[in-house]
Structure formats: C-alpha cells, structure tokens
Design a protein around this motif. Structure first.
Motif, PDB file in Angstrom:
ATOM      1  N   VAL A   1      -3.964   5.182  50.669  1.00  0.00           N
ATOM      2  CA  VAL A   1      -5.102   5.598  51.488  1.00  0.00           C
ATOM      3  C   VAL A   1      -6.285   5.984  50.612  1.00  0.00           C
ATOM      4  O   VAL A   1      -7.432   5.628  50.901  1.00  0.00           O
ATOM      5  CB  VAL A   1      -4.715   6.772  52.406  1.00  0.00           C
ATOM      6  CG1 VAL A   1      -5.948   7.330  53.110  1.00  0.00           C
ATOM      7  CG2 VAL A   1      -3.685   6.322  53.437  1.00  0.00           C
ATOM      8  N   ALA A   2      -6.020   6.696  49.531  1.00  0.00           N
ATOM      9  CA  ALA A   2      -7.098   7.168  48.654  1.00  0.00           C
ATOM     10  C   ALA A   2      -7.831   6.015  47.982  1.00  0.00           C
ATOM     11  O   ALA A   2      -9.067   5.968  47.988  1.00  0.00           O
ATOM     12  CB  ALA A   2      -6.540   8.123  47.601  1.00  0.00           C
ATOM     13  N   VAL A   3      -7.085   5.085  47.402  1.00  0.00           N
ATOM     14  CA  VAL A   3      -7.728   3.992  46.670  1.00  0.00           C
ATOM     15  C   VAL A   3      -8.262   2.910  47.611  1.00  0.00           C
ATOM     16  O   VAL A   3      -9.052   2.061  47.193  1.00  0.00           O
ATOM     17  CB  VAL A   3      -6.754   3.366  45.652  1.00  0.00           C
ATOM     18  CG1 VAL A   3      -6.253   4.410  44.678  1.00  0.00           C
ATOM     19  CG2 VAL A   3      -5.577   2.684  46.348  1.00  0.00           C
TER      20      VAL A   3
ATOM     21  N   ARG B   1     -10.205   3.405  50.097  1.00  0.00           N
ATOM     22  CA  ARG B   1     -11.504   3.799  50.630  1.00  0.00           C
ATOM     23  C   ARG B   1     -12.581   3.605  49.571  1.00  0.00           C
ATOM     24  O   ARG B   1     -12.426   4.034  48.432  1.00  0.00           O
ATOM     25  CB  ARG B   1     -11.473   5.270  51.062  1.00  0.00           C
ATOM     26  CG  ARG B   1     -10.569   5.538  52.253  1.00  0.00           C
ATOM     27  CD  ARG B   1     -11.247   5.126  53.533  1.00  0.00           C
ATOM     28  NE  ARG B   1     -10.364   5.310  54.687  1.00  0.00           N
ATOM     29  CZ  ARG B   1     -10.766   5.111  55.936  1.00  0.00           C
ATOM     30  NH1 ARG B   1     -12.012   4.739  56.185  1.00  0.00           N
ATOM     31  NH2 ARG B   1      -9.929   5.275  56.944  1.00  0.00           N
ATOM     32  N   GLU B   2     -13.674   2.954  49.951  1.00  0.00           N
ATOM     33  CA  GLU B   2     -14.769   2.762  49.008  1.00  0.00           C
ATOM     34  C   GLU B   2     -15.489   4.077  48.726  1.00  0.00           C
ATOM     35  O   GLU B   2     -15.962   4.304  47.613  1.00  0.00           O
ATOM     36  CB  GLU B   2     -15.756   1.730  49.554  1.00  0.00           C
ATOM     37  CG  GLU B   2     -15.163   0.333  49.690  1.00  0.00           C
ATOM     38  CD  GLU B   2     -16.179  -0.672  50.190  1.00  0.00           C
ATOM     39  OE1 GLU B   2     -17.343  -0.268  50.423  1.00  0.00           O
ATOM     40  OE2 GLU B   2     -15.817  -1.853  50.332  1.00  0.00           O
ATOM     41  N   ASP B   3     -15.601   4.925  49.727  1.00  0.00           N
ATOM     42  CA  ASP B   3     -16.256   6.218  49.572  1.00  0.00           C
ATOM     43  C   ASP B   3     -15.278   7.205  48.958  1.00  0.00           C
ATOM     44  O   ASP B   3     -14.189   7.433  49.483  1.00  0.00           O
ATOM     45  CB  ASP B   3     -16.734   6.725  50.942  1.00  0.00           C
ATOM     46  CG  ASP B   3     -17.638   7.944  50.833  1.00  0.00           C
ATOM     47  OD1 ASP B   3     -17.270   8.890  50.115  1.00  0.00           O
ATOM     48  OD2 ASP B   3     -18.702   7.944  51.470  1.00  0.00           O
ATOM     49  N   ARG B   4     -15.657   7.800  47.841  1.00  0.00           N
ATOM     50  CA  ARG B   4     -14.763   8.725  47.147  1.00  0.00           C
ATOM     51  C   ARG B   4     -14.414   9.926  48.007  1.00  0.00           C
ATOM     52  O   ARG B   4     -13.279  10.420  47.983  1.00  0.00           O
ATOM     53  CB  ARG B   4     -15.431   9.189  45.856  1.00  0.00           C
ATOM     54  CG  ARG B   4     -14.608  10.196  45.066  1.00  0.00           C
ATOM     55  CD  ARG B   4     -15.401  10.670  43.866  1.00  0.00           C
ATOM     56  NE  ARG B   4     -14.712  11.755  43.188  1.00  0.00           N
ATOM     57  CZ  ARG B   4     -15.234  12.432  42.173  1.00  0.00           C
ATOM     58  NH1 ARG B   4     -16.439  12.124  41.743  1.00  0.00           N
ATOM     59  NH2 ARG B   4     -14.562  13.408  41.611  1.00  0.00           N
ATOM     60  N   ARG B   5     -15.366  10.413  48.780  1.00  0.00           N
ATOM     61  CA  ARG B   5     -15.109  11.568  49.640  1.00  0.00           C
ATOM     62  C   ARG B   5     -14.077  11.229  50.700  1.00  0.00           C
ATOM     63  O   ARG B   5     -13.178  12.022  50.991  1.00  0.00           O
ATOM     64  CB  ARG B   5     -16.419  12.018  50.306  1.00  0.00           C
ATOM     65  CG  ARG B   5     -17.520  12.435  49.337  1.00  0.00           C
ATOM     66  CD  ARG B   5     -18.863  12.449  50.039  1.00  0.00           C
ATOM     67  NE  ARG B   5     -19.206  11.127  50.554  1.00  0.00           N
ATOM     68  CZ  ARG B   5     -20.275  10.874  51.297  1.00  0.00           C
ATOM     69  NH1 ARG B   5     -21.084  11.857  51.645  1.00  0.00           N
ATOM     70  NH2 ARG B   5     -20.523   9.645  51.716  1.00  0.00           N
ATOM     71  N   ALA B   6     -14.194  10.038  51.275  1.00  0.00           N
ATOM     72  CA  ALA B   6     -13.228   9.606  52.280  1.00  0.00           C
ATOM     73  C   ALA B   6     -11.849   9.420  51.655  1.00  0.00           C
ATOM     74  O   ALA B   6     -10.824   9.746  52.266  1.00  0.00           O
ATOM     75  CB  ALA B   6     -13.694   8.311  52.939  1.00  0.00           C
ATOM     76  N   GLY B   7     -11.820   8.905  50.437  1.00  0.00           N
ATOM     77  CA  GLY B   7     -10.550   8.726  49.751  1.00  0.00           C
ATOM     78  C   GLY B   7      -9.868  10.049  49.473  1.00  0.00           C
ATOM     79  O   GLY B   7      -8.652  10.184  49.627  1.00  0.00           O
ATOM     80  N   LYS B   8     -10.652  11.037  49.073  1.00  0.00           N
ATOM     81  CA  LYS B   8     -10.102  12.370  48.788  1.00  0.00           C
ATOM     82  C   LYS B   8      -9.556  13.006  50.057  1.00  0.00           C
ATOM     83  O   LYS B   8      -8.447  13.563  50.068  1.00  0.00           O
ATOM     84  CB  LYS B   8     -11.188  13.252  48.176  1.00  0.00           C
ATOM     85  CG  LYS B   8     -10.708  14.639  47.773  1.00  0.00           C
ATOM     86  CD  LYS B   8     -11.821  15.397  47.065  1.00  0.00           C
ATOM     87  CE  LYS B   8     -11.360  16.778  46.627  1.00  0.00           C
ATOM     88  NZ  LYS B   8     -12.426  17.511  45.906  1.00  0.00           N
ATOM     89  N   LEU B   9     -10.314  12.927  51.132  1.00  0.00           N
ATOM     90  CA  LEU B   9      -9.857  13.483  52.404  1.00  0.00           C
ATOM     91  C   LEU B   9      -8.598  12.764  52.881  1.00  0.00           C
ATOM     92  O   LEU B   9      -7.622  13.400  53.299  1.00  0.00           O
ATOM     93  CB  LEU B   9     -10.961  13.363  53.455  1.00  0.00           C
ATOM     94  CG  LEU B   9     -10.595  13.805  54.879  1.00  0.00           C
ATOM     95  CD1 LEU B   9     -10.257  15.285  54.909  1.00  0.00           C
ATOM     96  CD2 LEU B   9     -11.742  13.486  55.843  1.00  0.00           C
ATOM     97  N   GLY B  10      -8.613  11.445  52.811  1.00  0.00           N
ATOM     98  CA  GLY B  10      -7.463  10.668  53.241  1.00  0.00           C
ATOM     99  C   GLY B  10      -6.224  10.959  52.430  1.00  0.00           C
ATOM    100  O   GLY B  10      -5.107  11.006  52.964  1.00  0.00           O
ATOM    101  N   PHE B  11      -6.393  11.187  51.135  1.00  0.00           N
ATOM    102  CA  PHE B  11      -5.252  11.497  50.273  1.00  0.00           C
ATOM    103  C   PHE B  11      -4.545  12.765  50.735  1.00  0.00           C
ATOM    104  O   PHE B  11      -3.329  12.778  50.921  1.00  0.00           O
ATOM    105  CB  PHE B  11      -5.731  11.666  48.828  1.00  0.00           C
ATOM    106  CG  PHE B  11      -4.660  12.148  47.880  1.00  0.00           C
ATOM    107  CD1 PHE B  11      -3.869  11.229  47.197  1.00  0.00           C
ATOM    108  CD2 PHE B  11      -4.436  13.501  47.672  1.00  0.00           C
ATOM    109  CE1 PHE B  11      -2.875  11.660  46.322  1.00  0.00           C
ATOM    110  CE2 PHE B  11      -3.439  13.946  46.804  1.00  0.00           C
ATOM    111  CZ  PHE B  11      -2.666  13.021  46.134  1.00  0.00           C
TER     112      PHE B  11
END
Length: 253
Positions: A134-136, A138-148
């Motif tokens: 999920v983290a990787v 996402r193109e948006d780093r913030r979205a990746g962090k939240l998803g992680f």
C-alpha cells in the motif's frame, strides 16, 4: 491556509515531513482502501490459529507468534514444518529466511515514513507485505505513509483477533485441510504477489523457486526445500540487480 503555512504546521507537528495535509477525499479513499485490505488479510488469521494448535502449539504459543513475530509467511512456515514432523531448527531457519524480506521492505518504506524513536520501532513491526504494498503503491508520499499505518494496524488487530478465534475453535474444526484453511494464506499471498510479476527478473525468480520446490520436496526433509527456494531468490536478486524492474518502472513513467 497557504501551502507554506501548511508545510510549516506539518514540520512543527514533528511528523518528519514538510507537506500540506492530504485532501479530505484523498484521505478517505486511502483509509477505505487500507481498511479493506487489513480486514481481508486479517480474516485468514483464523487459519493460522487453527493450524497452530493442530501442529501441537498451545493457544498461548500460537498467539505469541502472531503478536511478536507478526509475519504471516514466516508463521505459516514455522507451524507447517512442525506440524509435518520437521525439526525445530528447520522450522526456525525457514521462518527466519522468509522474514528477511521484511527487512528489505524497510529499505523502501523508511524513505516514505521518515519516522524516529518509538514510532520507528512500531513502523518496523508493521512492515509486512500488505502495508508495504500500500505504501509504495501510492505516488503521493503522504498517502503512502497514511496507507502504511492504517493497513498495518488493521492487519495487526484483525490478524490477532482471528488467530485467537482460530486457536479456540481449532479443535472443533478438526483437520484444517478439510476446510481449505491450509491453502488460504498461500492464495492470499499469491494474489498480493501476482501484480509484481511483470518484470523478467520477478518471473524468472518465480519459475526457479517453483522448480526447486517441486524437484526437492519429494527427497529432502520438510522445510529444506523452502530454504533452498529463498536462497535461490536472493541469488537471482543480487545477480540481476533489479535491472528489468527498474527498466519497467522507467517505461511506465
């Protein structure tokens, strides 16, 4: 609030990033996606609970594996080898080798999460197949962090609850193979892995691992074929250097 002010607020909050907050609809989409993965993945923790007690572990030992080890592939490998009559050393070795992948995941997720202290330890414990994907993804780093974090916490909670349920009702279920519970984890892991087989390196690794497993399983002790396939995958990864993976990523961009 301006972008500059939002960035300043994010930095002051100590989240390690200098990004404006996610838009509300984006945040909701990420959370919804992450929770769906967490719930679906955590649900088959019941199969591990049942297989754990079926392999001779107590309920407490089975739960300890889910809470402390918290790596589905490693957990299933350990109880599977023990249940099939394999030695403890083979079970631990196989489980450890499969768990090495989580350390490799951290090379990617650490750059996305950018956390320290106790949060870093918690992030390390939540670094599993699903949270990393999920983290990787996402193109948006913030979205990746939240998803992680949402995915990791959701899987952790659901996995342990279902492990407890599976361990408690394991004896009532009888042989887990009759219910297909022994195949649930493999099916889920294959579904998660399949989209990553687009490169030639990944496909070659898969073919090699399957070939080794099929040829050695009838003649080697339980657990040893898995160790050999993991070693072979590491050799392929080190020799290939991920060149095809990088090329496919460049082509897609």
């Amino acid at each position: 609030m301006s972008d500059a002010a939002a960035e300043g607020a994010g930095a002051a909050a100590g989240d390690g990033t200098a990004y404006a907050p996610l838009e509300h609809h984006t945040r909701r989409a990420v959370v919804r996606h992450s929770l769906s993965i967490g719930l679906a993945t955590g649900a088959y923790g019941i199969s591990f609970g049942a297989l754990g007690v079926a392999s001779g572990l107590s309920i407490l030992q089975t739960m300890a594996l889910s809470v402390l080890l918290f790596s589905g592939g490693s957990q299933f490998a350990l109880v599977g080898i023990l249940g099939a009559g394999g030695t403890g050393s083979a079970a631990v070795a196989t489980s450890t080798l499969l768990g090495v992948r989580n350390g490799l995941y951290a090379l990617q997720t650490s750059r996305i999460l950018d956390v320290g202290g106790l949060r870093r330890l918690w992030a390390a414990h939540l670094t599993i197949d699903e949270s990393t994907a999920v983290a990787v993804g996402r193109e948006d780093r913030r979205a990746g962090k939240l998803g992680f974090f949402v995915t990791g916490v959701a899987v952790f909670v659901c996995w342990n609850l279902m492990t407890l349920l599976g361990a408690l009702v394991g004896n009532a279920l009888g042989d887990p193979e009759q219910w297909g519970l022994d195949a649930a984890a493999a099916a889920a892991f294959t579904a998660l892995l399949w989209p990553r087989l687009r490169s030639r390196d990944a496909a070659a690794t898969m073919v090699l691992a399957v070939t080794i497993a099929l040829l050695t399983s009838p003649v080697l002790p339980v657990g040893v074929p898995v160790i050999l396939t993991v070693v072979a995958a590491v050799v392929v990864g080190l020799s290939g250097g991920g060149r095809h993976e990088r090329r496919s990523e460049v082509d897609e961009s």
